[in-house]
Design a protein around this motif. Structure first.
Motif, PDB file in Angstrom:
ATOM      1  N   GLY A  34      35.137  44.363  38.343  1.00 47.38           N
ATOM      2  CA  GLY A  34      34.174  43.737  39.239  1.00 47.38           C
ATOM      3  C   GLY A  34      32.991  43.150  38.482  1.00 47.38           C
ATOM      4  N   LEU A  35      32.507  43.877  37.473  1.00 44.15           N
ATOM      5  CA  LEU A  35      31.402  43.358  36.667  1.00 44.15           C
ATOM      6  C   LEU A  35      31.825  42.127  35.873  1.00 44.15           C
ATOM      7  N   PHE A  36      33.043  42.152  35.336  1.00 48.86           N
ATOM      8  CA  PHE A  36      33.550  40.983  34.601  1.00 48.86           C
ATOM      9  C   PHE A  36      33.629  39.759  35.502  1.00 48.86           C
ATOM     10  N   ARG A  52      33.064  34.234  43.436  1.00 48.25           N
ATOM     11  CA  ARG A  52      33.205  35.200  42.341  1.00 48.25           C
ATOM     12  C   ARG A  52      32.300  36.403  42.547  1.00 48.25           C
ATOM     13  N   ILE A  53      31.069  36.165  42.982  1.00 53.10           N
ATOM     14  CA  ILE A  53      30.146  37.273  43.233  1.00 53.10           C
ATOM     15  C   ILE A  53      30.667  38.134  44.376  1.00 53.10           C
ATOM     16  N   GLY A  54      31.145  37.503  45.430  1.00 54.20           N
ATOM     17  CA  GLY A  54      31.702  38.251  46.554  1.00 54.20           C
ATOM     18  C   GLY A  54      32.915  39.074  46.156  1.00 54.20           C
ATOM     19  N   PHE A  55      33.808  38.473  45.370  1.00 55.57           N
ATOM     20  CA  PHE A  55      35.000  39.187  44.911  1.00 55.57           C
ATOM     21  C   PHE A  55      34.624  40.344  43.988  1.00 55.57           C
ATOM     22  N   GLY A  56      33.652  40.131  43.125  1.00 56.08           N
ATOM     23  CA  GLY A  56      33.187  41.194  42.236  1.00 56.08           C
ATOM     24  C   GLY A  56      32.570  42.344  43.009  1.00 56.08           C
ATOM     25  N   ILE A  57      31.764  42.020  44.015  1.00 61.28           N
ATOM     26  CA  ILE A  57      31.164  43.069  44.850  1.00 61.28           C
ATOM     27  C   ILE A  57      32.241  43.818  45.617  1.00 61.28           C
ATOM     28  N   LEU A  58      33.251  43.108  46.074  1.00 66.96           N
ATOM     29  CA  LEU A  58      34.370  43.753  46.763  1.00 66.96           C
ATOM     30  C   LEU A  58      35.097  44.737  45.836  1.00 66.96           C
TER      31      LEU A  58
END
Length: 76
Positions: A34-36, A52-58
């Motif tokens: 998620g951080l990557f 990308r931010i939404g997917f990472g937070i998910l």
């Protein structure tokens, strides 16, 4: 408290210890992934920054849900 945890780990079978390591490993994998996704500048997939931010937070949220379920199941 630490002695109780040590005794609890020592009482676990080899299979339970293995599952403990796998559970912690997958938490770390999803969290780091998620951080990557959030912070990687040259992300290999063509996604807008907001997605990308939404997917990472998910992914990070899923990692913490897995951790919470893992801790709940491991309480003996």
């Amino acid at each position: 408290m630490l002695e109780k945890t040590n005794r609890n780990i020592q009482k676990k079978s080899l299979k339970e210890r293995f599952l403990l390591v796998i559970g912690v490993l997958f938490f770390v994998v999803y969290f780091v992934l998620g951080l990557f996704v959030i912070f990687m500048d040259n992300f290999p997939l063509d996604m807008k920054r907001e997605y990308r931010i939404g997917f990472g937070i998910l992914l990070i949220t899923y990692a913490f849900i897995r951790l919470a379920r893992f801790i709940k199941d491991n309480k003996d």
